[in-house]
Design a protein around this motif. Sequence first.
Motif, PDB file in Angstrom:
ATOM      1  N   ALA A  11       0.831  -1.205   0.000  1.00  0.00           N
ATOM      2  CA  ALA A  11       0.000   0.000   0.000  1.00  0.00           C
ATOM      3  C   ALA A  11       0.865   1.255   0.000  1.00  0.00           C
ATOM      4  CB  ALA A  11      -0.937   0.000   1.208  1.00  0.00           C
ATOM      5  N   VAL A  12       1.954   1.236   0.803  1.00  0.00           N
ATOM      6  CA  VAL A  12       2.868   2.386   0.806  1.00  0.00           C
ATOM      7  C   VAL A  12       3.524   2.537  -0.561  1.00  0.00           C
ATOM      8  CG1 VAL A  12       4.877   3.413   1.920  1.00  0.00           C
ATOM      9  CG2 VAL A  12       3.264   2.094   3.272  1.00  0.00           C
ATOM     10  N   ALA A  13       3.879   1.390  -1.189  1.00  0.00           N
ATOM     11  CA  ALA A  13       4.464   1.452  -2.529  1.00  0.00           C
ATOM     12  C   ALA A  13       3.472   2.045  -3.527  1.00  0.00           C
ATOM     13  CB  ALA A  13       4.903   0.066  -2.981  1.00  0.00           C
ATOM     14  N   GLY A  14       2.186   1.747  -3.334  1.00  0.00           N
ATOM     15  CA  GLY A  14       1.183   2.341  -4.216  1.00  0.00           C
ATOM     16  C   GLY A  14       1.110   3.851  -4.063  1.00  0.00           C
ATOM     17  N   VAL A  15       1.208   4.322  -2.813  1.00  0.00           N
ATOM     18  CA  VAL A  15       1.230   5.779  -2.582  1.00  0.00           C
ATOM     19  C   VAL A  15       2.440   6.391  -3.271  1.00  0.00           C
ATOM     20  CG1 VAL A  15       1.474   7.560  -0.817  1.00  0.00           C
ATOM     21  CG2 VAL A  15      -0.033   5.607  -0.418  1.00  0.00           C
ATOM     22  N   ARG A  23       4.126  13.644 -10.286  1.00  0.00           N
ATOM     23  CA  ARG A  23       5.319  14.426 -10.635  1.00  0.00           C
ATOM     24  C   ARG A  23       5.645  14.297 -12.122  1.00  0.00           C
ATOM     25  NH1 ARG A  23      11.442  12.643  -9.413  1.00  0.00           N
ATOM     26  NH2 ARG A  23      12.495  14.514 -10.120  1.00  0.00           N
ATOM     27  N   ALA A  24       5.598  13.052 -12.647  1.00  0.00           N
ATOM     28  CA  ALA A  24       5.897  12.848 -14.058  1.00  0.00           C
ATOM     29  C   ALA A  24       4.883  13.563 -14.952  1.00  0.00           C
ATOM     30  CB  ALA A  24       5.922  11.349 -14.377  1.00  0.00           C
ATOM     31  N   SER A  25       3.615  13.536 -14.544  1.00  0.00           N
ATOM     32  CA  SER A  25       2.584  14.213 -15.330  1.00  0.00           C
ATOM     33  C   SER A  25       2.812  15.726 -15.354  1.00  0.00           C
ATOM     34  CB  SER A  25       1.208  13.889 -14.750  1.00  0.00           C
ATOM     35  OG  SER A  25       0.190  14.568 -15.462  1.00  0.00           O
ATOM     36  N   SER A 359      24.772  -1.425  -9.145  1.00  0.00           N
ATOM     37  CA  SER A 359      24.970  -0.275  -8.266  1.00  0.00           C
ATOM     38  C   SER A 359      23.844   0.747  -8.371  1.00  0.00           C
ATOM     39  CB  SER A 359      26.296   0.412  -8.588  1.00  0.00           C
ATOM     40  OG  SER A 359      26.259   0.972  -9.884  1.00  0.00           O
ATOM     41  N   ALA A 360      23.042   0.708  -9.434  1.00  0.00           N
ATOM     42  CA  ALA A 360      21.974   1.682  -9.601  1.00  0.00           C
ATOM     43  C   ALA A 360      20.720   1.218  -8.849  1.00  0.00           C
ATOM     44  CB  ALA A 360      21.663   1.869 -11.085  1.00  0.00           C
ATOM     45  N   THR A 361      19.933   2.163  -8.398  1.00  0.00           N
ATOM     46  CA  THR A 361      18.690   1.835  -7.728  1.00  0.00           C
ATOM     47  C   THR A 361      17.587   1.666  -8.756  1.00  0.00           C
ATOM     48  OG1 THR A 361      18.219   4.195  -7.458  1.00  0.00           O
ATOM     49  CG2 THR A 361      19.341   3.074  -5.642  1.00  0.00           C
ATOM     50  N   GLU A 362      16.534   0.948  -8.375  1.00  0.00           N
ATOM     51  CA  GLU A 362      15.454   0.720  -9.315  1.00  0.00           C
ATOM     52  C   GLU A 362      14.650   2.002  -9.521  1.00  0.00           C
ATOM     53  OE1 GLU A 362      12.574  -2.061  -8.012  1.00  0.00           O
ATOM     54  OE2 GLU A 362      11.979  -0.926  -6.257  1.00  0.00           O
ATOM     55  N   TRP A 363      13.895   2.023 -10.619  1.00  0.00           N
ATOM     56  CA  TRP A 363      13.033   3.159 -10.946  1.00  0.00           C
ATOM     57  C   TRP A 363      11.605   2.664 -10.922  1.00  0.00           C
ATOM     58  CZ3 TRP A 363       9.622   3.711 -15.084  1.00  0.00           C
ATOM     59  CH2 TRP A 363       9.077   4.989 -15.252  1.00  0.00           C
ATOM     60  N   VAL A 364      10.732   3.420 -10.257  1.00  0.00           N
ATOM     61  CA  VAL A 364       9.309   3.093 -10.186  1.00  0.00           C
ATOM     62  C   VAL A 364       8.540   4.247 -10.800  1.00  0.00           C
ATOM     63  CG1 VAL A 364       7.365   2.542  -8.693  1.00  0.00           C
ATOM     64  CG2 VAL A 364       9.656   1.737  -8.091  1.00  0.00           C
ATOM     65  N   GLY A 365       7.743   3.947 -11.819  1.00  0.00           N
ATOM     66  CA  GLY A 365       7.006   4.973 -12.530  1.00  0.00           C
ATOM     67  C   GLY A 365       5.505   4.798 -12.397  1.00  0.00           C
ATOM     68  N   PRO A 366       4.739   5.547 -13.192  1.00  0.00           N
ATOM     69  CA  PRO A 366       3.274   5.473 -13.110  1.00  0.00           C
ATOM     70  C   PRO A 366       2.737   4.174 -13.696  1.00  0.00           C
ATOM     71  CG  PRO A 366       3.940   6.921 -14.898  1.00  0.00           C
ATOM     72  CD  PRO A 366       5.194   6.542 -14.174  1.00  0.00           C
ATOM     73  N   ASN A 367       1.513   3.819 -13.287  1.00  0.00           N
ATOM     74  CA  ASN A 367       0.793   2.671 -13.824  1.00  0.00           C
ATOM     75  C   ASN A 367       1.569   1.362 -13.676  1.00  0.00           C
ATOM     76  OD1 ASN A 367      -1.522   4.220 -15.046  1.00  0.00           O
ATOM     77  ND2 ASN A 367       0.165   5.115 -16.207  1.00  0.00           N
ATOM     78  N   GLY A 368       2.309   1.254 -12.592  1.00  0.00           N
ATOM     79  CA  GLY A 368       3.022   0.011 -12.319  1.00  0.00           C
ATOM     80  C   GLY A 368       4.296  -0.192 -13.118  1.00  0.00           C
ATOM     81  N   SER A 421      11.727  10.479 -18.601  1.00  0.00           N
ATOM     82  CA  SER A 421      10.967  10.181 -19.812  1.00  0.00           C
ATOM     83  C   SER A 421      11.525   8.936 -20.505  1.00  0.00           C
ATOM     84  CB  SER A 421      11.009  11.385 -20.758  1.00  0.00           C
ATOM     85  OG  SER A 421      10.332  11.097 -21.966  1.00  0.00           O
ATOM     86  N   LEU A 422      12.850   8.812 -20.519  1.00  0.00           N
ATOM     87  CA  LEU A 422      13.467   7.649 -21.164  1.00  0.00           C
ATOM     88  C   LEU A 422      13.226   6.380 -20.345  1.00  0.00           C
ATOM     89  CD1 LEU A 422      14.974   7.062 -23.722  1.00  0.00           C
ATOM     90  CD2 LEU A 422      17.124   7.466 -22.537  1.00  0.00           C
ATOM     91  N   TYR A 423      13.290   6.502 -19.014  1.00  0.00           N
ATOM     92  CA  TYR A 423      12.967   5.345 -18.182  1.00  0.00           C
ATOM     93  C   TYR A 423      11.550   4.857 -18.482  1.00  0.00           C
ATOM     94  CZ  TYR A 423      16.991   6.694 -15.261  1.00  0.00           C
ATOM     95  OH  TYR A 423      18.233   7.016 -14.800  1.00  0.00           O
ATOM     96  N   ARG A 424      10.612   5.805 -18.557  1.00  0.00           N
ATOM     97  CA  ARG A 424       9.213   5.442 -18.794  1.00  0.00           C
ATOM     98  C   ARG A 424       9.050   4.764 -20.151  1.00  0.00           C
ATOM     99  NH1 ARG A 424       7.318  10.005 -17.891  1.00  0.00           N
ATOM    100  NH2 ARG A 424       6.885  10.785 -19.976  1.00  0.00           N
TER     101      ARG A 424
END
Length: 568
Positions: A11-15, A23-25, A359-368, A421-424
């Motif tokens: 649930a926290v991850a969903g928030v 932010r991306a929008s 070494s890089a951290t993961e990226w979490v974007g919109p819509n899963g 934008s490129l990650y998405r």
Amino acid sequence: MTRVVEVSADAVAGVRSDVAAVRASLDADWGSLRSRALALGVRTSGFDDVLGAGDRLGTHVLPVVDRHLDRARALEQLRYGSTGRPLPVLDVDPAPVAVPFTSSPLGDGGAILTWAAASPAEVEADEQRTRESRGIGDWVSDRWDDVSDAVDDGTDWVADTAGQAWETVTDAGAAVGDWWESTTADLGAWIDTHLTGVREFIGRHVAVFRFLADALRIVGWILVAVGVVLAVALAVIGAMGGTAAGAIFGFGVGAVPGGAAGAVAGLSFGLKVLGVGFTLVSVGDFLDVAADWGEGKIAGQDLVKLGSLELGLALTSLIGVGVVGKILQKAVRHMPASWRRRIDDWLAPPNDRHRPPGSATEWVGPNGLRLSGDEVAEVDALLLAASRSEPAITTGLQRALGRVDGATMPGLEFRLKSPDSLYRKIATDLEGNEPPRDVRRAVSRIKDAVRYTAQVPDADFARGVELVTSDLSARGFTPVSWKNTFGQPGYQGINSAWRSPDGQVFELQFHTPTSFDVKMRSHDVYERLRLPNLSRQERTRLLAETVRIFETVPMPPGATALRGPEIR
């Protein structure tokens, strides 16, 4: 009363995902609107406030949510392991305390408290607890554990506080860096657009600029050598109280008392000569930068960056401060190439550094949408390569467009695609693929990490496109793809991709002023069409809306007949 409180990391991850999506929008929608308003000469303070709010979501809100998400996941792992379900926590209200005595009221308002005798079972239970009770050593051990836990908590607090302070410092540095990049990009684009006559003049007389640069550097280095010798010699003479030598040379050394004061006086004169020498060297380097701009080797943004650095060093060298900076600059330039690359990577913004796998951290974007750390590192490598190739590509395009009357490059400040934008885009391409996902293949299909728009007037559109493409081919650029949709339903424009001489693929769109304006106004529809899991009905509706919007674009003469260069 017993309550079940659920602690759910999902649930926290969903928030967190929702905040990141907002932010991306904001970046995508309001950024394009601000660009359009800026092009129309409209004040953009309101847009800046909205975009600033989006930035604060990333710098203030997301870190807090991330900390709560980490704690929720740690709580799951600590007691139960990873269950994938909400963690139940019982919250029990305290039961009423049983009163161990009876109360009998007295006539004067007092009361008599009477305790009943303990039963044999209670006496036996108390004796058993006494036998099982631990010694003083166990009690001290427990207290020591409590102290150790308190020290650990304090250490964690200090580390967290120091980390937050460092993040604040790095965020401020990143903000200054972003401002500098944006300012130099805008000023460089203005210089390239409005000072073409100056650039052509320098290009015609580049040999003179190179000669003056070399002459100034030679004289400057001679003065540097003389200044070093004078600084040492006069410091020694001044320290010895050389009155006679001071009178002969006329430097006033003899008028200064011997000892330390005399050494300072002699040293200061030598350093002044040294500063003048480094000033001349910096002016010579500035003329070299101007010559590179005139020859088309660098873009206007690089002229602003490098030119302001050299002029700043020239001015500060006169007061001694710039001498150290100039020495460091020359030392870095003469370092081995591998050392310089390491320094460049260290000084680059965090999103532009190529981080090794793991070494890089993961990226979490919109819509899963999500990218792993290794996938983010692959995208970062593409971003770094694009940023290194961009200046030469920009210069070649600007010179090609300079042959077409009225041609401009709107949105030049956005020529590098943003990391988010490129990650998405990569995450959308990989969605649904079973692990391990082929991120390198997805990255190889990206053509718009560097992207440009060439806006050509309607009346000269066909001829202008042909001039630009032929000029690019003559400069060693190779066409990769060509799609002309003028005259077809929907989007109106030409989307092409090219490969630069150093191998970087970039996108080049050709538009008329009207088609570009309509494209910017339909950007929201375009972004919605890119969303994954879009229903067929919604996609059909958005495509129909795109056709309706672009029907207002006039057809430039000869546009439908443009076939583009041969793709090899």
